[in-house]
Design an enzyme around this catalytic site. Structure first.
Site, short mmCIF file in Angstrom:
data_model
loop_
_atom_site.label_atom_id
_atom_site.label_comp_id
_atom_site.label_asym_id
_atom_site.label_seq_id
_atom_site.Cartn_x
_atom_site.Cartn_y
_atom_site.Cartn_z
N SER A 119 -9.81 -0.07 -6.14
CA SER A 119 -9.97 -1.00 -5.02
C SER A 119 -10.20 -0.27 -3.69
CB SER A 119 -8.71 -1.86 -4.91
OG SER A 119 -8.85 -2.78 -3.86
N ASN A 179 -8.07 -7.41 -6.56
CA ASN A 179 -6.92 -6.76 -5.94
C ASN A 179 -6.44 -7.68 -4.81
OD1 ASN A 179 -5.98 -4.84 -3.54
ND2 ASN A 179 -5.76 -3.65 -5.41
N CYS A 184 0.06 -0.81 0.09
CA CYS A 184 -0.84 -0.31 1.13
C CYS A 184 -0.05 0.24 2.31
CB CYS A 184 -1.78 -1.40 1.63
SG CYS A 184 -2.90 -0.77 2.89
N ILE A 214 -1.62 5.86 -8.73
CA ILE A 214 -0.91 5.59 -7.50
C ILE A 214 -1.88 5.09 -6.41
CG2 ILE A 214 0.91 7.27 -7.86
CD1 ILE A 214 -0.57 9.29 -6.14
N GLY A 252 -7.83 11.35 -2.96
CA GLY A 252 -8.76 12.40 -3.38
C GLY A 252 -8.06 13.47 -4.22
N GLY A 301 -11.51 6.53 -7.51
CA GLY A 301 -11.41 6.07 -6.13
C GLY A 301 -12.30 6.83 -5.17
C1 LIG Z 1 -11.15 3.72 1.95
C2 LIG Z 1 -10.09 3.27 0.96
C3 LIG Z 1 -9.75 1.92 0.88
C4 LIG Z 1 -8.77 1.50 -0.01
N1 LIG Z 1 -8.47 0.17 -0.10
C5 LIG Z 1 -7.56 -0.27 -1.02
C6 LIG Z 1 -7.29 -1.66 -1.17
O1 LIG Z 1 -7.87 -2.53 -0.52
N2 LIG Z 1 -6.34 -2.01 -2.08
C7 LIG Z 1 -5.68 -1.09 -2.86
O2 LIG Z 1 -4.84 -1.46 -3.69
N3 LIG Z 1 -5.95 0.24 -2.75
C8 LIG Z 1 -6.87 0.65 -1.86
N4 LIG Z 1 -7.15 2.00 -1.75
C9 LIG Z 1 -6.46 2.97 -2.63
C10 LIG Z 1 -7.32 3.35 -3.84
O3 LIG Z 1 -7.61 2.22 -4.63
C11 LIG Z 1 -6.60 4.42 -4.71
O4 LIG Z 1 -5.40 3.90 -5.19
C12 LIG Z 1 -6.33 5.70 -3.94
O5 LIG Z 1 -7.39 6.02 -3.08
C13 LIG Z 1 -6.05 6.89 -4.86
O6 LIG Z 1 -7.15 7.17 -5.68
P1 LIG Z 1 -8.25 8.32 -5.33
O7 LIG Z 1 -7.49 9.57 -5.00
O8 LIG Z 1 -9.10 8.43 -6.55
O9 LIG Z 1 -9.00 7.81 -4.14
C14 LIG Z 1 -8.13 2.44 -0.86
C15 LIG Z 1 -8.49 3.79 -0.78
C16 LIG Z 1 -9.47 4.22 0.10
C17 LIG Z 1 -9.84 5.68 0.13
#
Ligand SMILES: Cc1cc2nc3c(=O)[nH]c(=O)nc-3n(C[C@H](O)[C@H](O)[C@H](O)COP(=O)(O)O)c2cc1C
Length: 305
Positions: free
Chosen positions: A22, A100, A131, A193, A219, A267
């Site tokens: 998401s 979500n 969040c 997470i 990341g 993500g």
């Molecule tokens: C720009 C951005 C916006 C995000 N928006 C949401 C969101 O609306 N709802 C949510 O549950 N997580 C949100 N996340 C979290 C991601 O879904 C994910 O859980 C988190 O970035 C860890 O994964 P990654 O390291 O692969 O990015 C967001 C992350 C980023 C970077």
């Protein structure tokens, strides 16, 4: 050797374990230019609230070593606009569309669930109680087992037969405590997470890099933390888990599944390489053959310790 990439997360059937996380994949449609959306295991759309939200003021994204910080503040078009203008154009018959949810109270979460329970195009609900970038709601539910349980009870009561995924925050002392609370409250699946609270500073302006001062770190930098938390939850509870955090190559996917995740979400890597999630789907059969497995039931949670 023929391989079967399907996975089943407590009744949620996916054609493969690759979903998009998401907030990093828009409402899905924006990424149709980079691959066939229907090939993905699932698409988790940007967090949606009852009413549209503008989010936080800019700057709200900054790059960090091996990752990024964001403080978007849950900007979104609102649930009704999503159902009217986005969902009909998504290939919901061929891939799992997961919505979500973000709300500021238990009542609002319950109202969102009840709006969605009859929507045929939606495969599951993912409840974001994690969040870190909003003043109300979000993480305050995810850090308090009693509040988290109340939110999930309300969502479950109103979600009909839709599987309820609960997205957990890593910003806690013991992830097992909150996991137990939401499992007891009826969560069908856990996803983890979300981002870790963080901050960046610019010495030339003497200002925080983000207008919101704090943001959520994501990341590759967070992958070891995510792996540990997924492993802790999977080895202590009998609940399907979706692993998230720093996934950027096929080996990362297999790592999360080995520690117990039944599927994963990609993500921040979508920003760097918008075609990555599609590429990972294509890479699955070959890596499965190399590892000598014909299905993921031979791999999920089979870590040798
Ligand atoms: C720009 C951005 C916006 C995000 N928006 C949401 C969101 O609306 N709802 C949510 O549950 N997580 C949100 N996340 C979290 C991601 O879904 C994910 O859980 C988190 O970035 C860890 O994964 P990654 O390291 O692969 O990015 C967001 C992350 C980023 C970077």
């Amino acid at each position: 050797m023929s391989v079967d990439t399907r996975v089943n997360l407590g009744g949620l059937q996916l054609k493969n374990p690759i979903l998009t996380a998401s907030g990093t994949f828009g409402y899905g449609l924006e990424f149709a230019q980079f691959g066939h959306l229907k090939e993905l295991g699932g698409i988790v759309v940007k967090g949606l609230s009852l009413k549209p939200r503008q989010g936080n003021p800019c700057p709200r994204i900054v790059e960090t070593p091996c990752g990024m910080l964001n403080a978007i503040g849950l900007q979104n078009i609102g649930i009704e606009n999503f159902l009217k203008y986005k969902l009909p154009y998504l290939p919901f018959q061929e891939t799992a569309i997961v919505v979500n949810l973000y709300a500021q109270s238990e009542e609002e979460f319950a109202a969102l669930a009840s709006l969605l329970k009859k929507e045929e195009g939606i495969a599951a609900l993912e409840v974001n109680i994690s969040c870190p970038n909003v003043k109300q709601g979000g993480i305050q539910f995810g850090q308090n087992p009693v509040l988290a349980a109340k939110v999930i009870e309300g969502v479950k009561k109103n979600a009909g037969t839709k599987p309820v995924i609960v997205k957990l925050s890593p910003n806690v002392t013991d992830i097992k405590e909150i996991a137990k609370a939401v499992i007891d409250a009826g969560a069908d699946i856990l996803s983890l997470i979300n981002t870790l609270g963080g901050m960046a500073v610019d010495i030339w302006t003497r200002k925080p890099a983000l207008k919101n001062v704090f943001g959520g770190l994501s990341g590759p930098a967070i992958k070891p933390i995510a792996l540990k938390m997924v492993y802790e939850v999977c080895s202590n509870f009998n609940v399907p888990v979706i692993g998230i955090g720093g996934i950027s190559c096929i080996e990362d996917v297999l790592e999360f599944m080995l520690v117990g995740a039944g599927a994963v979400q990609v993500g921040s890597a979508n920003f760097k390489r918008p075609s990555l999630s599609f590429e990972l789907v294509h890479q699955l059969p070959e890596i499965m053959r190399k590892l000598g497995i014909s299905g993921f039931q031979e791999w999920i949670g089979r870590l040798k310790t």
